[in-house]
Design a protein around this motif. Structure first.
Motif, short mmCIF file in Angstrom:
data_model
loop_
_atom_site.label_atom_id
_atom_site.label_comp_id
_atom_site.label_asym_id
_atom_site.label_seq_id
_atom_site.Cartn_x
_atom_site.Cartn_y
_atom_site.Cartn_z
N ILE A 49 0.85 -1.20 0.00
CA ILE A 49 0.00 0.00 0.00
C ILE A 49 0.89 1.24 0.00
O ILE A 49 1.76 1.40 0.85
CB ILE A 49 -0.93 0.00 1.23
CG1 ILE A 49 -1.80 -1.26 1.24
CG2 ILE A 49 -1.81 1.25 1.24
CD1 ILE A 49 -2.66 -1.41 2.48
N GLY A 50 0.65 2.13 -0.95
CA GLY A 50 1.51 3.29 -1.12
C GLY A 50 1.58 4.19 0.10
O GLY A 50 2.66 4.66 0.47
N VAL A 51 0.43 4.45 0.73
CA VAL A 51 0.41 5.33 1.89
C VAL A 51 1.28 4.76 3.01
O VAL A 51 2.02 5.49 3.68
CB VAL A 51 -1.04 5.53 2.39
CG1 VAL A 51 -1.05 6.34 3.70
CG2 VAL A 51 -1.87 6.24 1.33
N LEU B 149 4.65 6.36 4.70
CA LEU B 149 4.73 6.57 6.14
C LEU B 149 6.01 5.93 6.69
O LEU B 149 6.72 6.55 7.49
CB LEU B 149 3.51 5.96 6.83
CG LEU B 149 3.51 6.00 8.37
CD1 LEU B 149 3.57 7.44 8.87
CD2 LEU B 149 2.29 5.29 8.93
N CYS B 150 6.30 4.71 6.26
CA CYS B 150 7.52 4.03 6.72
C CYS B 150 8.76 4.79 6.26
O CYS B 150 9.75 4.89 7.01
CB CYS B 150 7.57 2.60 6.18
SG CYS B 150 6.35 1.49 6.94
N GLY B 151 8.72 5.34 5.05
CA GLY B 151 9.86 6.11 4.55
C GLY B 151 10.08 7.35 5.39
O GLY B 151 11.23 7.71 5.70
N TRP B 152 8.98 8.02 5.77
CA TRP B 152 9.12 9.21 6.62
C TRP B 152 9.68 8.85 7.99
O TRP B 152 10.55 9.54 8.52
CB TRP B 152 7.77 9.89 6.78
CG TRP B 152 7.83 11.10 7.68
CD1 TRP B 152 8.24 12.36 7.33
CD2 TRP B 152 7.51 11.14 9.07
NE1 TRP B 152 8.19 13.19 8.42
CE2 TRP B 152 7.74 12.47 9.50
CE3 TRP B 152 7.04 10.20 9.99
CZ2 TRP B 152 7.51 12.87 10.82
CZ3 TRP B 152 6.82 10.60 11.30
CH2 TRP B 152 7.06 11.91 11.70
#
Length: 385
Positions: A368-370, A374-377
């Motif tokens: 899931i893109g969102v 979020l994990c990247g942030w």
């Protein structure tokens, strides 16, 4: 300016060996925590106000004295590593999810089997499950979580001080929350007995001092072990000396167990001495060291499952139904160790399963893109100390 002297100069060991040693200490401290809960919540600590003290009561209080520093040890370990580690919001979120997993999961399963605390399933009980930190469902986790939030501030502040400045500040802090209550024979309004984040921030700073400069007194394993045993004996002797005064004069009833408080100087000394005992140990790289480092990260799950509000007074009875109750001092010690091992093994297995579940959910949600963003942030939100 004072020069920093790393701890590795005192126990002459390599970083990898030290890691295995301290991970073993993490395991031992959690076993001791279970022993404390077995003795206290299992009703084996005969009230010190009681006129007659059975033989098993002396044994229980003696064992309590040797194990009482375990929570301080656990926080010393955290401070020791966090002082040189980056602050990560991701780690904080993972910790919160882990706490929720046990708080809500065990709470609902226990309710389904009719295992509820006094008062039954109420709105407050539901709030306790959903807001475990705000309601102090796990008081230690509330203190730990707040300490972790303050960790980058404490680490930055510490590294801006010289050794002499740090020593003076730490001494003043310990005097305020530890030394005064340890010598004044009255209860203090500001004393929380070590059940708060202020005390564990002090322990964090003590660990930071050990990491950065070391304590020369604990220069070898034998001196450290002797200090641990002497401090443990001091806790026991002080409690029973105050009990003697109480039984003769009827005074100091509220102070009898003060030496067993987490923020008493003797309890802190027990923790620091035990910490150094393991720092001086050598564990060769091999199967045993790999097993230690494999198990240690799951030890927090041991605490979170057996201290759940629904079962913290029940699991002792489950053990008694299987093995019966001890009837003498020797058997009490063996039962306490047996209980610690059983609870520990169950907790490690549960947390390994939880970890596998979380990893599986992470892989699933990664599509899931969102969630990926979020994990990247979260991965980028790091504060270096």
């Amino acid at each position: 300016m004072d020069k920093k002297q790393p701890l590795t100069k005192q126990p002459n060991i390599t970083p990898k060996e030290r890691m295995a040693n301290l991970e073993l200490l993490r395991i031992v401290s959690m076993l001791f925590i279970v022993v404390l809960h077995f003795l206290g919540k299992g009703g084996w600590l005969t009230p010190l106000t009681q006129a007659s003290m059975p033989h098993m009561g002396y044994v229980a209080w003696g064992l309590e004295a040797l194990a009482i520093g375990s929570l301080n040890v656990y926080m010393l370990l955290s401070g020791y590593f966090l002082i040189e580690s980056s602050f990560k919001v991701k780690r904080l979120l993972q910790l919160l999810l882990q706490i929720w997993f046990y708080s809500i999961g065990i709470g609902l399963i226990a309710a389904a089997f009719g295992c509820l605390p006094e008062g039954g399933f109420s709105v407050y009980y539901l709030a306790t499950l959903c807001l475990p930190l705000s309601t102090e469902h796990y008081w230690f986790m509330t203190a730990y979580f707040m300490m972790y939030l303050f960790a980058p501030l404490l680490a930055k502040g510490v590294k801006g001080l010289t050794q002499k400045q740090f020593r003076v500040v730490l001494a003043l802090l310990l005097c305020s929350v530890c030394m005064i209550k340890s010598v004044v024979p009255i209860g203090l309004s500001t004393d929380r007995k070590g059940y708060d984040c202020i005390w564990y921030m002090c322990v964090f700073l003590a660990a930071a001092y050990i990491r950065l400069y070391g304590i020369p007194f604990f220069k070898n394993v034998w001196r450290s072990l002797l200090a641990y045993l002497a401090a443990g004996a001091g806790i026991f002797v002080l409690a029973f000396a105050l009990r003697f005064v109480y039984l003769r004069a009827g005074k100091l009833s509220d102070m009898l167990s003060v030496s067993y408080h987490y923020n008493h100087i003797l309890t802190l000394l027990v923790a620091v001495a035990l910490f150094y005992v393991f720092c001086h140990m050598r564990i060769r790289q091999g199967t045993f060291s790999r097993l230690i480092c494999r198990i240690a990260p799951y030890t927090l799950g041991v605490y979170l499952w057996h201290e759940h509000i629904a079962i913290r007074y029940e699991w002792q009875n489950w053990l008694y139904s299987v093995a019966g109750k001890p009837d003498n001092g020797v058997m009490l010690v063996l039962y306490a160790l047996f209980a610690a091992v059983v609870v520990f093994v169950i907790g490690i297995v549960l947390d390994m399963l939880r970890s596998l579940l979380f990893r599986g959910l992470h892989l699933l949600l990664s599509h899931i893109g969102v969630y990926r963003r979020l994990c990247g942030w979260l991965d980028t939100f790091v504060i270096k100390v």
